[in-house]
Design a protein around this motif. Structure first.
Motif, PDB file in Angstrom:
ATOM      1  N   VAL A  47      43.729 -40.322 -63.233  1.00  0.00           N
ATOM      2  CA  VAL A  47      44.338 -40.066 -61.765  1.00  0.00           C
ATOM      3  C   VAL A  47      45.763 -40.488 -61.568  1.00  0.00           C
ATOM      4  O   VAL A  47      46.146 -41.656 -61.900  1.00  0.00           O
ATOM      5  CB  VAL A  47      43.642 -40.623 -60.639  1.00  0.00           C
ATOM      6  CG1 VAL A  47      44.099 -40.144 -59.184  1.00  0.00           C
ATOM      7  CG2 VAL A  47      42.195 -40.169 -60.603  1.00  0.00           C
ATOM      8  N   ASP A  48      46.682 -39.629 -61.339  1.00  0.00           N
ATOM      9  CA  ASP A  48      48.153 -40.051 -61.142  1.00  0.00           C
ATOM     10  C   ASP A  48      48.123 -40.733 -59.773  1.00  0.00           C
ATOM     11  O   ASP A  48      47.655 -40.398 -58.804  1.00  0.00           O
ATOM     12  CB  ASP A  48      48.931 -38.527 -61.103  1.00  0.00           C
ATOM     13  CG  ASP A  48      49.092 -38.001 -62.314  1.00  0.00           C
ATOM     14  OD1 ASP A  48      48.934 -38.475 -63.325  1.00  0.00           O
ATOM     15  OD2 ASP A  48      49.367 -36.696 -62.314  1.00  0.00           O
ATOM     16  N   MET A  49      49.160 -41.735 -59.986  1.00  0.00           N
ATOM     17  CA  MET A  49      49.085 -42.723 -58.855  1.00  0.00           C
ATOM     18  C   MET A  49      50.490 -42.693 -58.198  1.00  0.00           C
ATOM     19  O   MET A  49      51.583 -42.543 -59.094  1.00  0.00           O
ATOM     20  CB  MET A  49      48.483 -44.301 -59.320  1.00  0.00           C
ATOM     21  CG  MET A  49      47.088 -44.231 -59.597  1.00  0.00           C
ATOM     22  SD  MET A  49      45.754 -43.612 -58.370  1.00  0.00           S
ATOM     23  CE  MET A  49      45.801 -44.780 -57.420  1.00  0.00           C
ATOM     24  N   ALA A  50      50.517 -43.065 -57.158  1.00  0.00           N
ATOM     25  CA  ALA A  50      52.034 -43.369 -56.401  1.00  0.00           C
ATOM     26  C   ALA A  50      51.611 -44.727 -55.584  1.00  0.00           C
ATOM     27  O   ALA A  50      50.918 -45.168 -55.289  1.00  0.00           O
ATOM     28  CB  ALA A  50      52.219 -42.230 -55.285  1.00  0.00           C
ATOM     29  N   LEU A  91      50.821 -50.465 -52.013  1.00  0.00           N
ATOM     30  CA  LEU A  91      49.528 -49.893 -51.839  1.00  0.00           C
ATOM     31  C   LEU A  91      49.677 -48.858 -53.005  1.00  0.00           C
ATOM     32  O   LEU A  91      50.629 -47.822 -52.996  1.00  0.00           O
ATOM     33  CB  LEU A  91      49.079 -49.436 -50.750  1.00  0.00           C
ATOM     34  CG  LEU A  91      48.969 -50.502 -49.450  1.00  0.00           C
ATOM     35  CD1 LEU A  91      48.424 -49.720 -48.347  1.00  0.00           C
ATOM     36  CD2 LEU A  91      48.192 -51.651 -49.723  1.00  0.00           C
ATOM     37  N   GLU A  92      48.668 -48.721 -53.899  1.00  0.00           N
ATOM     38  CA  GLU A  92      48.608 -47.883 -55.051  1.00  0.00           C
ATOM     39  C   GLU A  92      47.544 -46.756 -54.420  1.00  0.00           C
ATOM     40  O   GLU A  92      46.673 -47.059 -54.165  1.00  0.00           O
ATOM     41  CB  GLU A  92      48.174 -48.301 -56.308  1.00  0.00           C
ATOM     42  CG  GLU A  92      48.377 -47.438 -57.540  1.00  0.00           C
ATOM     43  CD  GLU A  92      48.197 -48.020 -58.850  1.00  0.00           C
ATOM     44  OE1 GLU A  92      48.610 -47.853 -59.826  1.00  0.00           O
ATOM     45  OE2 GLU A  92      47.266 -48.805 -59.085  1.00  0.00           O
ATOM     46  N   VAL A  93      48.083 -45.402 -54.533  1.00  0.00           N
ATOM     47  CA  VAL A  93      47.340 -44.514 -53.851  1.00  0.00           C
ATOM     48  C   VAL A  93      47.402 -43.329 -54.786  1.00  0.00           C
ATOM     49  O   VAL A  93      48.092 -42.978 -55.787  1.00  0.00           O
ATOM     50  CB  VAL A  93      47.701 -43.807 -52.442  1.00  0.00           C
ATOM     51  CG1 VAL A  93      47.706 -44.981 -51.617  1.00  0.00           C
ATOM     52  CG2 VAL A  93      49.183 -43.306 -52.583  1.00  0.00           C
ATOM     53  N   PRO A  94      46.274 -42.262 -54.876  1.00  0.00           N
ATOM     54  CA  PRO A  94      46.335 -41.049 -55.588  1.00  0.00           C
ATOM     55  C   PRO A  94      47.692 -40.287 -55.063  1.00  0.00           C
ATOM     56  O   PRO A  94      47.780 -40.034 -54.004  1.00  0.00           O
ATOM     57  CB  PRO A  94      45.088 -40.477 -55.431  1.00  0.00           C
ATOM     58  CG  PRO A  94      44.284 -41.518 -54.931  1.00  0.00           C
ATOM     59  CD  PRO A  94      44.974 -42.229 -54.333  1.00  0.00           C
ATOM     60  N   ALA A  95      48.468 -39.839 -56.110  1.00  0.00           N
ATOM     61  CA  ALA A  95      49.469 -38.833 -55.861  1.00  0.00           C
ATOM     62  C   ALA A  95      48.819 -37.582 -55.149  1.00  0.00           C
ATOM     63  O   ALA A  95      47.795 -37.230 -55.387  1.00  0.00           O
ATOM     64  CB  ALA A  95      50.122 -38.402 -57.147  1.00  0.00           C
ATOM     65  N   GLY A  96      49.702 -37.111 -54.192  1.00  0.00           N
ATOM     66  CA  GLY A  96      49.323 -35.867 -53.500  1.00  0.00           C
ATOM     67  C   GLY A  96      50.005 -35.899 -52.106  1.00  0.00           C
ATOM     68  O   GLY A  96      51.006 -36.265 -51.886  1.00  0.00           O
ATOM     69  N   ASP A 124      54.025 -41.644 -60.107  1.00  0.00           N
ATOM     70  CA  ASP A 124      54.643 -42.621 -60.592  1.00  0.00           C
ATOM     71  C   ASP A 124      55.748 -42.993 -59.707  1.00  0.00           C
ATOM     72  O   ASP A 124      57.201 -43.103 -60.207  1.00  0.00           O
ATOM     73  CB  ASP A 124      55.144 -42.295 -62.010  1.00  0.00           C
ATOM     74  CG  ASP A 124      53.913 -41.941 -62.962  1.00  0.00           C
ATOM     75  OD1 ASP A 124      53.056 -43.059 -62.789  1.00  0.00           O
ATOM     76  OD2 ASP A 124      53.839 -41.364 -63.839  1.00  0.00           O
ATOM     77  N   THR A 125      56.043 -42.603 -58.301  1.00  0.00           N
ATOM     78  CA  THR A 125      56.747 -42.801 -57.368  1.00  0.00           C
ATOM     79  C   THR A 125      56.456 -43.976 -56.633  1.00  0.00           C
ATOM     80  O   THR A 125      55.387 -44.526 -56.520  1.00  0.00           O
ATOM     81  CB  THR A 125      57.231 -41.539 -56.723  1.00  0.00           C
ATOM     82  OG1 THR A 125      55.953 -41.432 -55.769  1.00  0.00           O
ATOM     83  CG2 THR A 125      57.534 -40.260 -57.445  1.00  0.00           C
TER      84      THR A 125
END
Length: 258
Positions: A47-50, A91-96, A124-125
Motif C-alpha cells: 500500500v502506498d503511504m503518506a 501519522l502514516e496513512v494510506p495515500a488517497g 511518499d509525501t
C-alpha cells in the motif's frame, strides 16, 4: 470510529494477512496437502503511504478535534483535543483523498470551523495542516504545508510559517540580515538548510530597516524544524515563536527583552 493511525494499521494488517496466506499456499505445493500452486501470485501489492501531522497555531481557538472522512477521532488519540501551541507527530496513512474537518473539542461535524473535501495525500509525501490567526478575527484559517521527505543529515532544515494575528507581512532576519522576506499570515517559506549553530533571529514588518522582535534560536544539531510565529500583536499574549519537531515535540521561544 477509527483515527488515521487505526486506518493505517488495518491496511498493514490486511497486507500481512495476505502475505501469510500466500506463504501457506507455497508450503502446500512443496509437499503439503493444499491446492497445488497454479503460478498465480495472490500476494496483495504494498500500500502506498503518506505522512500527515497537525499543528494548532491559532492563539484564541479552543482545543480541536480533527475529523477524517466524517469520523470523529477516538478519545485520547493524536487527533483528539489538540490545544494551542501543540502539534502531532507524523501519522502514516494510506495515500488517497480525504475529507478533513476541524471541530471544537467535543463538538460535532456540524460545529466545524473549517472543512475541506477531497484533500489529496500523495504517496511518499509529508504534509502539515496548521490552524493560524485568531478565531475571533478574519485572519483565522487552516493552511497546508508540503514538508520535505529527504532532509539533510548535516544541517538544520527550516520552514517558517506566519500564524500571528494583527501583524501583517513580515521579514525574518538571521544574524542581522533580512533573509526570508514578505511572509504574510497563512504563508510558509520553502525549506532552507542552515549550518548548525546558535542564531539571532529577528522579525520585522516587511520592508522595515530594523526588527521589532528578536529571538535566540539554538539550532545545535541536524534536524527538521518548522517555526510558527504565533499570537496577536494587539492582545496581551503578544507574538512569539513555537518550534515543531517531526516527533510532535513543541518548544515556545519568547522574544528577547530589550
Amino acid at each position: 470510529m477509527f483515527d488515521l493511525k487505526n486506518r493505517a494499521f488495518l491496511f498493514l494488517l490486511a497486507s500481512a494477512t495476505a502475505f501469510s496466506i500466500a506463504a501457506c499456499s507455497d508450503d502446500d505445493d512443496n509437499g503439503g496437502n493444499g491446492t497445488p500452486d497454479t503460478g498465480t501470485d495472490t500476494t496483495e501489492p504494498p500500500v502506498d503511504m503518506a505522512m500527515v501531522r497537525v499543528m494548532h497555531a491559532s492563539w484564541d481557538a479552543p482545543a480541536v478535534d480533527i475529523y477524517i472522512n466524517g469520523a470523529a477521532p477516538e478519545a485520547g488519540s493524536a487527533l483528539d483535543a489538540i490545544t494551542f501551541g501543540n502539534g502531532t507527530a507524523y501519522l502514516e496513512v494510506p495515500a488517497g483523498s480525504y475529507d478533513i474537518a476541524v471541530v471544537p473539542d467535543g463538538g460535532t461535524l456540524e460545529d466545524a470551523v473549517f472543512s475541506a473535501d477531497g484533500v489529496a495525500l500523495g504517496a511518499d509525501t509529508a504534509t502539515t495542516f496548521w490552524a493560524y490567526g485568531g478565531l475571533g478575527s478574519e485572519s483565522f484559517g487552516v493552511g497546508v504545508i508540503s514538508d520535505p521527505t529527504d532532509v539533510s543529515e548535516e544541517e538544520v532544515t527550516l520552514i517558517v510559517a506566519h500564524a500571528a494575528a494583527n501583524v501583517g507581512p513580515v521579514d525574518v532576519w538571521v544574524d542581522g540580515d533580512p533573509t526570508l522576506l514578505d511572509i504574510d499570515i497563512s504563508e510558509a517559506t520553502s525549506p532552507a538548510n542552515l549550518p548548525t549553530g546558535t542564531y539571532e533571529v529577528g522579525v520585522a514588518l516587511a520592508g522595515e530597516e530594523s526588527t521589532a522582535l528578536d529571538f535566540t534560536a539554538p539550532l545545535t544539531s541536524p534536524a527538521f524544524i518548522t517555526v510558527f510565529a504565533v499570537g496577536d500583536l494587539e492582545e496581551e499574549i503578544g507574538v512569539y515563536l513555537v518550534a515543531l519537531l517531526p516527533n510532535g515535540t513543541t518548544l515556545a521561544i519568547q522574544p528577547i527583552e530589550r
